[in-house]
Design an enzyme around this catalytic site. Structure first.
Site, PDB file in Angstrom:
ATOM      1  CB  SER A  63       2.487  -1.888   4.991  1.00 34.11           C
ATOM      2  OG  SER A  63       2.094  -0.942   6.014  1.00 34.11           O
TER       3      SER A  63
ATOM      4  CD  GLU B  91      -6.549   0.140   6.547  1.00 36.91           C
ATOM      5  OE1 GLU B  91      -6.998   1.395   5.916  1.00 36.91           O
ATOM      6  OE2 GLU B  91      -5.167  -0.102   6.605  1.00 36.91           O
TER       7      GLU B  91
ATOM      8  CD  GLN C 259       0.071   1.459   3.018  1.00 32.93           C
ATOM      9  OE1 GLN C 259      -0.363   2.297   2.555  1.00 32.93           O
ATOM     10  NE2 GLN C 259       0.476   1.336   4.251  1.00 32.93           N
TER      11      GLN C 259
ATOM     12  CG  ASN D 259      -6.421   3.526  17.960  1.00 33.25           C
ATOM     13  OD1 ASN D 259      -6.560   3.363  16.719  1.00 33.25           O
ATOM     14  ND2 ASN D 259      -6.411   2.560  18.889  1.00 33.25           N
ATOM     15  CD  GLU D 260      -4.254   9.595  19.155  1.00 36.08           C
ATOM     16  OE1 GLU D 260      -3.988   8.864  17.855  1.00 36.08           O
ATOM     17  OE2 GLU D 260      -3.849   9.190  20.252  1.00 36.08           O
TER      18      GLU D 260
ATOM     19  CB  SER E 101       1.806   7.420   4.693  1.00 32.94           C
ATOM     20  OG  SER E 101       0.635   6.711   5.348  1.00 32.94           O
TER      21      SER E 101
END
Lengths: 305, 376
Positions: free
Chosen positions: B160, B243, B125, B357-358, B128
């Protein structure tokens, strides 16, 4: 595999929810705490008419059959409304009496004209109860005046010591379901408060620190729920005790966690006796240790592994 | 409401279990974040693909078996319980394939999916960038129109699997005037093409689990654009939702890890240590909660949408806690190389990637609880 409530089960819970919301439980809680049982008894009868106790009693004794999933859904609603009275105790008693083949009390429980308490270890609302049981199901008398609980609507009484031990597992499940509903109500009222309460010129719910508190509470509550329904489906299997203990740990932590966040986000008003959410906050802490502490239930889970 | 598996589910479970018992390597494969380990994991993917067990929920024509999502959960439970190797093709299968199945052309599906299922093409992928992690709308790498296709320029990072993979997929800004999520295009590109430089990056333990990609005039034909040019954001969001749902971390992973944690606890723990005992109990309780939540999700007819953010927060924090408990049970051996340590390092990425997670908590607060959007 269909691990979601059926339409009938959702309708049943929805009926109870509306009934409890319309009753405006906060004033009933305050009356009950002051020893005035009449409004609470009235709500009890109305819930009985809607079928709350019928689903805890076999058909041959005037009920609709013993239905654990429906009972979890119902107790979620009782907890959401913080309705006062020995609901958990009466439903736990119905399960015990059903197994013992009782014919006297079950029809009365189903009809909503018997409040039953159980000493686990103290008996909740023994002054209002028509029958007080020891944990094993035998009759016991209570003594003395009410002990003072953090939650004044929990009027606890000492029970004459017996030789029965243990805590009825079904009562633990009912308590966990009550906690889940209580926690969800605390989350909902706090979200509403955060949407409208302004500080520094903005609703406090715009601030990430507040958002993250509330999102965290939701995660915990939403993952406690499947454990409760999974445990209800395990009723009658050897895994029931383990699954109930797991559900109680998750519901206790999620509910008490939601209460702490509700208090923090409400600020001083949440810490105020005359403001209704305080009734829910106090009950969340009281139930955290009722029907076995999380530590006791974690030990029970670990012992089963 | 019930938790009963049907006859077909049980038969499928038995078949998968028997296949795994016969094929799972007796010795664990080397870490897939190493060159040798990557090659060995690719062989394993080929073995899975040969018996159409690499992508059981896909249609048969692309190498799958067309089984239900519930049966996919059953497959995953058996897979992890058998201690089978990690999935080196995970990016392609879990992130790219769902997007293609929803937005791809028939030609793309026929060309891309079978080699992915067979383990012949491993995908990395490439979302980013140095200036855009969870905030994908801040992407700056460009795709410029040229004869018959597009030219890619710019830099991708934290890709990744890119250190050893064959092809990549990601979003590129195709309209230089555009801002945020507008004017982005979703493209697939070869990692060995002219103009691509791959620089492996070590993760926390030094293993090259991801890479930086430098793209200098890389040609991509029109056939490798997914969905409509300029509409890449909405195309990609269907992947992101996938995802963050169940496919990235199926419950089987955690129930199996918990079983092993319980064994470790029984072997190593001081029975008087109730603090560690409680953490083991919590790992069991939370794995069970995630498993049951999975059954709830597949029992529902509707799209879970933003509720997938609840899953992401829950499993990623469970994964870290579970592996921390294992390392604490190992005591002074906890820092030594082991499968537990490998999985611990892997777990640490969970709360960071796929939207931190934020970000997930903001999604929960705004889209599930209805709190007002704040200043960004």
């Amino acid at each position: 595999m269909k691990f979601v409530l059926s339409q009938e089960q959702r309708m049943f819970a929805g009926t109870l929810r509306r009934l409890l919301a319309e009753a405006g439980t906060a004033k009933i809680v305050r009356a009950w705490a002051a020893g005035d049982h009449a409004p609470g008894r009235g709500l009890w009868s109305a819930l009985a008419e809607a079928g709350l106790f019928a689903v805890a009693v076999p058909e041959e004794h005037g009920g609709a059959g013993f239905l654990p999933v429906e009972l979890v859904a119902a107790m979620e609603e009782v907890g959401r409304a913080a309705a006062p009275g020995p609901y958990v105790e009466t439903l736990a008693a119905a399960e015990l009496l059903g197994r013992a083949g009782d014919t006297v009390w079950l029809p009365r429980i189903a009809a909503g004209d018997a409040l039953v308490s159980i000493g686990v270890p103290h008996a909740l609302d023994a002054d209002a109860a028509d029958l007080v049981l020891a944990p094993g199901g035998t009759e016991r008398a209570s003594s003395g005046g009410p002990l003072t609980s953090l939650d004044p609507a929990r009027r606890l009484f000492r029970v004459e010591a017996g030789d029965e031990h243990g805590t009825p597992e079904f009562g633990v499940l009912m308590c966990a379901a009550q906690q889940l509903g209580l926690g969800r109500a605390l989350l909902d009222v706090t979200v509403e408060y955060a949407r409208t309460r302004q500080q520094f010129g903005r609703p406090i719910g715009e601030y990430q620190a507040v958002k993250h508190h509330l999102a965290g509470a939701m995660v915990e509550l939403e993952f406690a729920r499947p454990l409760l329904y999974g445990a209800a489906l395990a009723y009658g299997t050897p895994e029931f005790g383990r699954d109930v203990a797991a559900a109680k740990v998750a519901a206790s932590d999620a509910s008490y966690g939601a209460a702490k966040i509700a208090l923090q986000v409400h600020g001083a008003i949440g810490y105020t006796d005359e403001y209704d959410p305080s009734l829910w906050i106090r009950k969340a802490r009281a139930l955290h240790s009722a029907w076995g502490t999380p530590a006791e239930h974690r030990a029970r889970v670990a012992a089963s592994l | 409401m019930d938790l009963e598996f049907g006859t077909a589910d049980e038969e499928f479970r038995a078949e998968v279990r028997a296949w795994l018992a016969e094929h799972v390597p007796a010795e664990p494969l080397p870490s897939l974040e190493t060159e040798e380990g990557f090659a060995r994991h690719r062989e394993w993917e080929r073995a899975l693909g040969a018996d159409r067990l690499s992508v059981v929920s896909w249609p048969e024509e692309y190498g799958g078996r067309g089984v239900s999502v519930l049966q996919w959960l059953v497959f995953e439970e058996e897979y992890y319980a058998a201690g089978a190797p990690g999935r080196v093709s995970q990016n392609g299968i879990n992130l790219l394939a769902p997007t293609l199945l929803k937005h791809g052309t028939p030609e793309q599906l026929a060309r891309v999916l079978p080699p992915m299922a067979a383990g012949e093409v491993i995908w990395a992928q490439a979302w980013s960038e140095p200036g855009a992690g969870s905030d994908l709308a801040a992407l700056r790498a460009t795709a410029t129109r040229t004869d018959g296709g597009w030219l890619l320029n710019g830099q991708k990072t934290w890709s990744s699997r890119a250190a050893f993979a064959d092809r990549g997929f990601g979003l590129f800004r195709s309209d230089p005037e555009s801002e945020r999520h507008r004017g982005l295009t979703y493209l697939m590109f070869p990692l060995d093409a002219d103009g691509v430089t791959v620089r492996p990056i070590g993760r926390l333990d030094g293993k090259p689990a991801f890479a930086e990609l430098f793209l200098d005039g890389v040609f991509v034909p029109d056939a490798d654009v997914i969905g409509e040019p300029g509409k890449g954001w909405s195309v990609a969001m269907s992947t992101a939702g996938n995802e963050r749902g169940l496919t990235l971390r199926s419950p089987g992973r955690f129930t199996a890890a918990t079983e092993r944690l319980v064994e470790l606890w029984k072997e190593r723990a001081d029975p008087a240590d109730t603090a560690l005992r409680d953490r083991v109990a919590d790992a069991w309780i939370r794995s069970r909660a995630y498993r049951l939540k999975g059954f709830e999700t597949v029992s529902r007819d509707d799209d879970i949408g933003a509720e997938s953010s609840l899953n992401k927060v829950f499993w990623s924090e469970l994964d870290v806690a579970l592996h921390e408990t294992a390392l604490d049970l190992l005591g002074a051996d906890g820092e030594l190389e082991s499968e537990w340590l490998e999985n611990y390092v892997f777990s640490l990425a969970g709360p960071i990637y796929a939207g931190t997670n934020e970000i997930q908590r903001n999604v929960i607060a705004e889209r599930l609880l209805g709190l007002p959007r704040g200043a960004r």
